[in-house]
Design an enzyme around this catalytic site. Structure first.
Site, PDB file in Angstrom:
ATOM      1  CG  ASP A 483      52.946  28.696   2.714  1.00  0.00           C
ATOM      2  OD1 ASP A 483      53.962  28.217   3.249  1.00  0.00           O
ATOM      3  OD2 ASP A 483      52.318  28.141   1.785  1.00  0.00           O
ATOM      4  CG  LEU A 484      55.802  32.141  -1.828  1.00  0.00           C
ATOM      5  CD1 LEU A 484      57.052  31.898  -2.655  1.00  0.00           C
ATOM      6  CD2 LEU A 484      55.234  33.525  -2.121  1.00  0.00           C
ATOM      7  CG  ASP A 526      56.445  27.476   0.077  1.00  0.00           C
ATOM      8  OD1 ASP A 526      56.567  27.144   1.285  1.00  0.00           O
ATOM      9  OD2 ASP A 526      55.519  27.053  -0.647  1.00  0.00           O
TER      10      ASP A 526
END
Length: 600
Positions: A483-484, A526
């Protein structure tokens, strides 16, 4: 007792008869009790044999009673021939005037062939349903009508030239002509000459003497007593089907008058052969259409492109009766040989290299055929003795998809079935297009549009397949959820185009940092998910994940990434359990400072 001294007079008799008889002759000599001498062909011509009682010879009593020369015409002397023989008998009288025996000379003259003979022959042929039975009638009857030694019919059928029927005056001659010592393609050069002359409207005929040919077969035929021959083609509707050849022991039996009557017979033979060709073509067309309809159903049911091409190749051999072929398909910007069938499937020689050489030799360009017209490609010598390759384009609404290459060692076969071939290839093209569209829709449904990697739907399918494979291999894999960090800030400050660029860049870097058989997907806005196959928790695995994280090049976008890791099957027996655990570890990392990799 005169028969005891007769042998010394035989040469004199022959010389005398040769001077007196213009035609061929045979002679018989008998005493009061029996026949004691025959010339070489007398038994065949008269049915009389040495030792035969004179009481069995019907005309002996007449000459014995009259004691003078007799002469009469005998009709139908041989039952299977329409001809007459002139029989001249001379009594052999002793000094006391008593008849001691008789001397008979048999001379032949051939009845002129009548129109009724030709009509009867045509009617007898018409009664036969089997072509070769009808042809046997022609050769056997011609042997008698024209009084020749051999009659043969050579035909061009099924793309091959060969003997259709043969009649001879003796079995020894027949055995020779039907043996390997006699050319299998006898007369093929005359056949080709006839085809050329027929195009020019010439009267086709070859008449010659056998001693003009310096060939082993001609020498043997001469030894059998054959001297001359006449050859006339079988032509119907400007198409040459073969030829009839008469061989004679002299020139008289193939004179202009007999050639005239032979020409009257030939149209009936040509018509019979032509009708048989039509019947065969009609039957084959019906069979091919039936196969085509059945094959269309099979093609529509094919689930994969490979299955379709395999089924289509088998259909091609059934429908077109050709030895083999392959598909040349345009894929990903290049031409590929696919799904060989027939002989090529089992061929032990490098036929694919041979195909490319043929194309280089002819500078063959697939795209120079925009109208998608089938055509033949001339080929060089090859182990299979192919002469040509028939190339049939496969097209869809967008243009050329590929080509079907059919190895055609009988060119006529594909030409006669062109209509069926076109329908068949259209069906293949439609089915191939449908499978490719279905595959494309499936790909789009499982692919993330922005990044080009798997989406959640595609990932769900792939990971379940990987789980089953891992259990079979008794192995393990690591599930990573990425997960960014700070991605919302990037979108808010730099805009969504930059955010999209970041996602595409990270997806590309992620895909290139893992192995080909690992799985990479974008499963959220994302969020990315990765499966590292055949790995388990270890120091080495941790280094692999660290290198992967470093390769993402996140700094250029002022981003970081948090990663949660779970091991299958040690920490979860199904996807839901495994995903839940990796997701929990991901958020542990996010909540404890971001940019972390949490294994446990």
């Amino acid at each position: 007792m005169f028969e005891q001294n007769f042998q010394e007079y035989i040469p004199l008799f022959h010389e005398l008869l040769s001077a007196l008889c213009e035609d061929e002759y045979e002679w018989v000599l008998m005493n009061r009790k029996e026949v004691f001498y025959l010339s070489d062909g007398a038994e065949l011509e008269t049915g009389i044999f040495i030792g035969m009682s004179t009481q069995e010879v019907p005309w002996y009593n007449e000459i014995f009673n009259k004691k003078e020369k007799i002469r009469f015409i005998k009709q139908g002397w041989r039952a299977d021939k329409e001809r007459s023989s002139t029989i001249t008998g001379v009594p052999l009288v002793n000094e006391s005037g008593e008849v001691e025996g008789a001397f008979f000379v048999v001379t032949e003259f051939h009845n002129k062939i009548r129109a009724n003979d030709v009509l009867n022959l045509a009617q007898d042929m018409a009664r036969e349903e089997d072509l070769f039975t009808a042809l046997n009638i022609v050769t056997h009857r011609s042997l008698d009508l024209f009084q020749v030694a051999m009659v043969g019919l050579w035909l061009w059928t099924d793309g091959k030239y060969g003997m259709g029927s043969l009649s001879t005056y003796n079995e020894e001659l027949r055995s020779f002509v039907q043996s390997r010592k006699f050319p299998a393609d006898f007369g093929i050069e005359w056949f080709k000459q006839f085809e050329e002359e027929q195009k020019n409207g010439s009267q086709c005929l070859i008449r010659s003497n056998l001693d003009q040919f310096n060939e082993p077969w001609a020498e043997v035929l001469l030894e059998f007593g054959l001297y001359s021959f006449v050859c006339i083609p079988l032509i119907h509707f400007d198409q040459t089907f073969g030829q009839i050849i008469l061989f004679s022991q002299n020139n008289r039996n193939i004179d202009d008058e007999n050639v005239y009557w032979l020409r009257q017979i030939v149209p009936f033979v040509s018509s019979t052969v032509y009708e048989q060709h039509l019947r065969i073509a009609s039957l084959e067309r019906e069979q091919a259409l039936t196969l085509l309809l059945r094959g269309t159903e099979i093609l529509v049911q094919a689930e994969t492109e490979e299955q379709l091409l395999t089924e289509a190749g088998e259909m091609a051999m059934e429908i077109l009766f050709l030895p083999g072929g392959f598909f040349f398909l345009y894929e990903e910007g290049e031409w590929k040989i696919r799904a060989p069938f027939g002989r090529l499937k089992q061929a032990e020689w490098a036929w694919q290299d041979w195909v490319w050489k043929q194309m280089v030799r002819d500078e063959y360009d697939h795209f120079t055929n925009p109208q998608a017209v089938s055509h033949f490609l001339e080929v060089e010598d090859n182990p299979e003795q192919w002469h040509k390759v028939l190339i049939q384009p496969i097209v869809n609404h967008s243009g050329l998809m590929g080509e079907l290459w059919l190895i055609d060692d009988l060119e006529w076969a594909a030409e006669q079935r062109q209509e069926i071939l076109s329908a068949y290839v259209r069906d293949v093209g439609v089915a191939l297009d449908a499978i490719r569209q279905r595959d494309e829709l499936s790909r789009l449904a499982s692919t993330d549009r922005l990044t080009g990697i798997l989406n959640r739907q595609g990932f769900d399918q792939r990971i379940r397949e990987e789980m089953a494979g891992t259990l079979r291999r008794k192995s393990s894999f690591l599930l990573l959820i990425l997960d960014l960090d700070y991605f919302k800030r990037l979108n808010d400050t730099k805009g969504h185009p930059v955010g999209d660029l970041a996602l595409k860049t990270i997806a590309h870097n992620l895909s290139t940092s893992v192995r080909e058989y690992d799985i990479v997907a974008r499963t959220g806005g994302d969020e990315f998910t990765v499966v590292l196959a055949d790995l388990h928790f270890s120091a080495e695995a941790q280094q692999v994940v660290e290198r992967m994280k470093s390769s993402l090049d996140l700094k250029q976008f002022d981003l970081d990434v948090s990663i949660g890791v779970a091991e299958f099957p040690a920490e979860g027996r199904n996807y839901e359990e495994l995903y839940r655990l990796a997701d929990q570890r991901l958020y542990v990392g996010k909540n404890t400072g971001k940019g972390k990799i949490i294994f446990n």
